[in-house]
Design a protein around this motif. Structure first.
Motif, PDB file in Angstrom:
ATOM      1  N   LYS A 108      44.185  27.731  18.061  1.00  0.00           N
ATOM      2  CA  LYS A 108      44.632  26.411  18.492  1.00  0.00           C
ATOM      3  C   LYS A 108      45.946  26.057  17.808  1.00  0.00           C
ATOM      4  O   LYS A 108      46.243  26.531  16.722  1.00  0.00           O
ATOM      5  CB  LYS A 108      43.584  25.348  18.149  1.00  0.00           C
ATOM      6  CG  LYS A 108      42.309  25.456  18.970  1.00  0.00           C
ATOM      7  CD  LYS A 108      41.398  24.285  18.725  1.00  0.00           C
ATOM      8  CE  LYS A 108      40.155  24.357  19.594  1.00  0.00           C
ATOM      9  NZ  LYS A 108      39.280  23.208  19.384  1.00  0.00           N
ATOM     10  N   THR A 109      46.722  25.204  18.462  1.00  0.00           N
ATOM     11  CA  THR A 109      47.937  24.657  17.857  1.00  0.00           C
ATOM     12  C   THR A 109      47.614  23.226  17.447  1.00  0.00           C
ATOM     13  O   THR A 109      47.640  22.318  18.282  1.00  0.00           O
ATOM     14  CB  THR A 109      49.110  24.678  18.863  1.00  0.00           C
ATOM     15  OG1 THR A 109      49.259  26.006  19.359  1.00  0.00           O
ATOM     16  CG2 THR A 109      50.397  24.220  18.201  1.00  0.00           C
ATOM     17  N   PRO A 110      47.295  23.016  16.178  1.00  0.00           N
ATOM     18  CA  PRO A 110      46.832  21.695  15.751  1.00  0.00           C
ATOM     19  C   PRO A 110      47.967  20.700  15.543  1.00  0.00           C
ATOM     20  O   PRO A 110      49.117  21.075  15.290  1.00  0.00           O
ATOM     21  CB  PRO A 110      46.128  21.996  14.431  1.00  0.00           C
ATOM     22  CG  PRO A 110      46.842  23.193  13.895  1.00  0.00           C
ATOM     23  CD  PRO A 110      47.245  23.997  15.101  1.00  0.00           C
ATOM     24  N   LEU A 111      47.624  19.429  15.634  1.00  0.00           N
ATOM     25  CA  LEU A 111      48.546  18.360  15.298  1.00  0.00           C
ATOM     26  C   LEU A 111      48.649  18.237  13.782  1.00  0.00           C
ATOM     27  O   LEU A 111      49.722  18.077  13.238  1.00  0.00           O
ATOM     28  CB  LEU A 111      48.057  17.033  15.904  1.00  0.00           C
ATOM     29  CG  LEU A 111      48.869  15.784  15.575  1.00  0.00           C
ATOM     30  CD1 LEU A 111      50.296  15.910  16.105  1.00  0.00           C
ATOM     31  CD2 LEU A 111      48.188  14.549  16.168  1.00  0.00           C
ATOM     32  N   PHE A 112      47.496  18.337  13.101  1.00  0.00           N
ATOM     33  CA  PHE A 112      47.430  18.186  11.654  1.00  0.00           C
ATOM     34  C   PHE A 112      47.111  19.521  10.979  1.00  0.00           C
ATOM     35  O   PHE A 112      46.420  20.361  11.567  1.00  0.00           O
ATOM     36  CB  PHE A 112      46.335  17.184  11.268  1.00  0.00           C
ATOM     37  CG  PHE A 112      46.617  15.777  11.699  1.00  0.00           C
ATOM     38  CD1 PHE A 112      47.557  15.004  11.038  1.00  0.00           C
ATOM     39  CD2 PHE A 112      45.937  15.220  12.768  1.00  0.00           C
ATOM     40  CE1 PHE A 112      47.818  13.698  11.433  1.00  0.00           C
ATOM     41  CE2 PHE A 112      46.188  13.921  13.173  1.00  0.00           C
ATOM     42  CZ  PHE A 112      47.125  13.152  12.509  1.00  0.00           C
TER      43      PHE A 112
END
Length: 159
Positions: free
Chosen positions: A41-45
């Motif tokens: 996943k490409t996380p925001l945090f």
């Protein structure tokens, strides 16, 4: 001591997650909320930011701890003497996926039980992905995530 883990990506933590954390804390002596390092996943945090937010929103729940892990959940459970895995379910589609995971975790560690908790009705549609999408288009996410998360998301977007 009955120890449970509530694993997830928590990107960001929502009021639905918080509901499951609070309810499971009443069933177990200790609940470890474990943030998964998920390379898919490409996380925001970052993991550290997610852990900090989780600590902020659970600080008043005495028997909740925040941790992180990578790799197999079954290994994490064994290493930490955890007896139960808590998973929140919103819909039938969640159940199909979570059932596969629960059966695999039982195969890898037969001593661990997965406990499925149905979400409260008010959060049945809520997901971190949906929160991020609404936020990106300047929609109101008040009531969907804790206020601390809204502030963190605003700061993140300004960077």
């Amino acid at each position: 001591m009955r120890i449970a883990v509530y694993p997830g990506s928590f990107d960001p933590v929502t009021n639905g997650h918080l509901d499951i954390i609070k309810r499971s804390s009443k069933l177990f002596d200790k609940v470890i909320v474990a943030v998964l390092h998920n390379a898919n996943k490409t996380p925001l945090f970052t993991v550290e930011e997610k852990m900090d937010l989780l600590f902020q929103v659970t600080k008043d729940i005495q028997n909740v701890e925040i941790d992180s892990f990578s790799g197999l959940l079954a290994d994490y459970v064994t290493k930490n003497n955890i007896s139960s895995i808590v998973k929140g379910l919103r819909a039938v589609s969640d159940f199909e996926y979570e059932l596969q995971m629960a059966l695999m975790n039982r195969k890898l560690n037969p001593d661990v039980e997965t406990i499925f908790m149905m979400t409260s009705g008010e959060y049945s549609y809520l997901s971190s992905s949906l929160v991020k999408e609404v936020f990106r288009f300047n929609g109101c996410i008040k009531g969907l995530v804790p206020d601390e998360v809204i502030e963190a998301m605003k700061k993140k977007v300004r960077l």
